[in-house]
Write an enzyme that holds these catalytic residues in place. Structure first.
Site, PDB file in Angstrom:
ATOM      1  N   ASP A   2       3.007  -1.090  -9.170  1.00 23.10           N
ATOM      2  CA  ASP A   2       4.166  -0.457  -8.542  1.00 23.10           C
ATOM      3  C   ASP A   2       3.654   0.854  -7.981  1.00 23.10           C
ATOM      4  O   ASP A   2       3.381   1.796  -8.729  1.00 23.10           O
ATOM      5  CB  ASP A   2       5.272  -0.225  -9.572  1.00 23.10           C
ATOM      6  CG  ASP A   2       6.541   0.377  -8.957  1.00 23.10           C
ATOM      7  OD1 ASP A   2       6.426   1.047  -7.911  1.00 23.10           O
ATOM      8  OD2 ASP A   2       7.626   0.201  -9.524  1.00 23.10           O
ATOM      9  N   HIS A   3       3.490   0.928  -6.662  1.00 24.96           N
ATOM     10  CA  HIS A   3       2.800   2.087  -6.088  1.00 24.96           C
ATOM     11  C   HIS A   3       3.551   3.395  -6.327  1.00 24.96           C
ATOM     12  O   HIS A   3       2.939   4.470  -6.290  1.00 24.96           O
ATOM     13  CB  HIS A   3       2.545   1.877  -4.590  1.00 24.96           C
ATOM     14  CG  HIS A   3       3.753   1.970  -3.730  1.00 24.96           C
ATOM     15  ND1 HIS A   3       4.573   0.901  -3.464  1.00 24.96           N
ATOM     16  CD2 HIS A   3       4.287   3.022  -3.042  1.00 24.96           C
ATOM     17  CE1 HIS A   3       5.549   1.275  -2.670  1.00 24.96           C
ATOM     18  NE2 HIS A   3       5.406   2.558  -2.393  1.00 24.96           N
ATOM     19  N   HIS A  23      10.925   0.255  -8.364  1.00 20.25           N
ATOM     20  CA  HIS A  23      10.607   1.669  -8.170  1.00 20.25           C
ATOM     21  C   HIS A  23      11.612   2.611  -8.831  1.00 20.25           C
ATOM     22  O   HIS A  23      11.233   3.540  -9.551  1.00 20.25           O
ATOM     23  CB  HIS A  23      10.572   2.010  -6.669  1.00 20.25           C
ATOM     24  CG  HIS A  23       9.660   1.146  -5.870  1.00 20.25           C
ATOM     25  ND1 HIS A  23       8.436   0.710  -6.330  1.00 20.25           N
ATOM     26  CD2 HIS A  23       9.789   0.635  -4.614  1.00 20.25           C
ATOM     27  CE1 HIS A  23       7.842  -0.027  -5.396  1.00 20.25           C
ATOM     28  NE2 HIS A  23       8.647  -0.094  -4.354  1.00 20.25           N
TER      29      HIS A  23
END
Length: 492
Positions: A178-179, A241
């Site tokens: 999950d950037h 996110h």
């Protein structure tokens, strides 16, 4: 310690590799954060020579990297190989295995293999199955697999996908990326909290009124209509996110700074989030919207249903605002507000901690003083903004809000690494702290699935908002119910 390794990158000719992964690897290489014994085997369906692939990588670096091509380039690009492969064809994996062994021999790399699946989710299962059947995973060193979102489109599909992948890789070998968790100030949330006595003693329901997390985008679907019209803002942003940022804000201090201890605390937060099940309850706590034509910076933007490849009768939400409660001793009674959407007025990601209002005594007899606010700015700035009340210099009888700000972007010599730089390095080092564990994924789907179902049955109204606004007016009413307002994001 960063060990010698070979990265096998599926989807090497795709957009993610070009925009994020190649630039991340190049930055790490420039800063001597990759092991000396390191190589990349790109895998794609397109037929390319090794030289053509290296030219493709160079184009990526010239367009998207933080560093320009310099004297280190020949050493960097010499480490890139390419294999054309049909993912569904088991025989092609023997060619891949031969290339991997050649690379490991040429660069004296032990059989440490990092498989990065920058491909469509429906291809995860056949790739992992064929990796096992071909013998590529029968090596003496470690093996790890990196999986991009979306991890399923609901809990049953996520469970099925996890079952398939877990037959090949153990949970410790699976890195669900999950950037957002690689962003500078997201990782700094736990430092702000646990390394400062200024904040930790007041980080609870005795002092905090509410928490607001905003992630707004100016762009529309940008060529992703095929995916986005099926997913919507809730699945695309909240399930991963937004909930991940919420857990970082709300978690208890981990018993030690180890990956599993940190992830254990995040899971406890997800378990404590009050579930929304009944349609009327969901409608009171959730606002969804879809953008219509409007203006952004003087440019006319068309509505979502007018976008290419979008169903002209689409009921997909491009905006969602939610109110959550965390039912534990630290956060009981504190609302957490989340909002995210496309075609909003500004692109920004911020976490806002609003402290409780002072009683109407002494300097606040009128009850008009603004509360103290801590803003953790994640994008476009990396920094902190603290709002206090002080006497106004030119009018000593008046108290006015002042701001104290720290911005890492503006610090001399400071260059904040991109999220993928941190996360790729963590993968190679075997640090899973900022990757989502399976129980996190499952709990997030359990929170989101009932809301999705209420959306699909039409039990939650779909409001409209103009492109360039901050979403439907009903989102303002969501916070106004508690006598609150959305705090303006940076530059608003």
């Amino acid at each position: 310690m960063t060990e010698a390794a070979t990265m096998i990158l599926f989807g090497a000719t795709g957009d993610l590799a070009k925009r994020k992964l190649f630039p991340a690897l190049y930055s790490l290489f420039q800063e001597n954060q990759l092991p000396q014994q390191f190589a990349v085997v790109g895998v794609g369906r397109r037929t390319l020579s090794r030289e053509a692939f290296q030219t493709h990588v160079k184009s990526s670096i010239e367009s998207f990297a933080r560093y320009s091509v310099n004297e280190k380039w020949p050493d960097f690009i010499s480490r890139f190989y390419y294999v054309s492969l049909d993912i569904q064809e088991l025989g092609d994996y023997q060619t891949l295995l031969h290339t991997i062994k050649t690379v490991e021999h040429d660069y004296s790399i032990p059989q440490n293999r990092l498989f990065y699946l920058a491909i469509a989710p429906e291809l995860f299962e056949p790739v992992t199955f064929h990796l096992q059947q071909s013998g590529i995973l029968r090596q003496r060193g470690w093996k790890r697999v990196v999986i991009e979102k979306p991890f399923g489109h609901d809990l049953p599909s996520a469970e099925a996908l996890n079952k398939e992948i877990s037959q090949v890789f153990t949970e410790e070998e699976i890195y669900r990326i999950d950037h957002y968790l690689g962003k500078e100030m997201v990782q700094n949330i736990e430092v702000i909290r646990f390394a400062n006595t200024l904040f930790e003693p007041v980080w609870n329901n005795q002092y905090i009124s509410n928490v607001q997390i905003t992630s707004s985008e100016v762009v529309g679907v940008e060529g992703r209509a095929g995916y986005y019209d099926q997913a919507g803002a809730l699945r695309d942003m909240v399930q991963n996110h937004m909930l991940q940022m919420m857990t970082m804000v709300a978690m208890e201090p981990p018993s030690r700074l180890k990956p599993e201890a940190v992830r254990d605390e995040k899971v406890k937060v997800l378990r404590s989030i009050r579930r929304l099940h009944q349609a009327d309850e969901i409608a009171r706590h959730v606002v969804r919207g879809q953008y219509v034509a409007g203006e952004i910076n003087g440019e006319v933007m068309k509505g979502y249903r007018e976008e290419e490849k979008v169903n002209p009768n689409s009921q997909t939400e491009t905006f969602v605002a939610l109110k959550f409660h965390i039912d534990n001793f630290r956060w009981a009674g504190v609302p957490f507000y989340i909002r995210t959407g496309k075609r909003l007025a500004k692109k920004a990601t911020e976490v806002i901690i609003q402290f409780k209002q002072l009683p109407p005594l002494y300097f606040n007899q009128s009850g008009q003083l603004d509360p103290n606010v801590l803003v953790i700015r994640i994008y476009p700035e990396n920094g902190l903004h603290l709002k206090l009340n002080l006497r106004q210099p030119d009018n000593m009888d008046k108290i006015a809000p002042v701001s104290m700000s720290f911005t890492q972007n503006g610090s001399p010599g400071f260059h904040s690494p991109e999220a993928y730089e941190r996360l790729v390095k963590d993968c190679i080092e075997g640090n899973s702290t900022y990757f989502t564990r399976w129980d996190e994924v499952a709990l997030a789907w359990k929170i989101v699935d009932p809301i999705v179902q209420a959306f699909e049955t039409g039990e939650v109204p779909l409001y409209t908002y103009k492109a360039g606004s901050w979403g439907p007016a009903e989102a303002d009413q969501l916070v106004a119910q508690e006598g609150l307002k959305w705090w303006p994001v940076l530059g608003q």
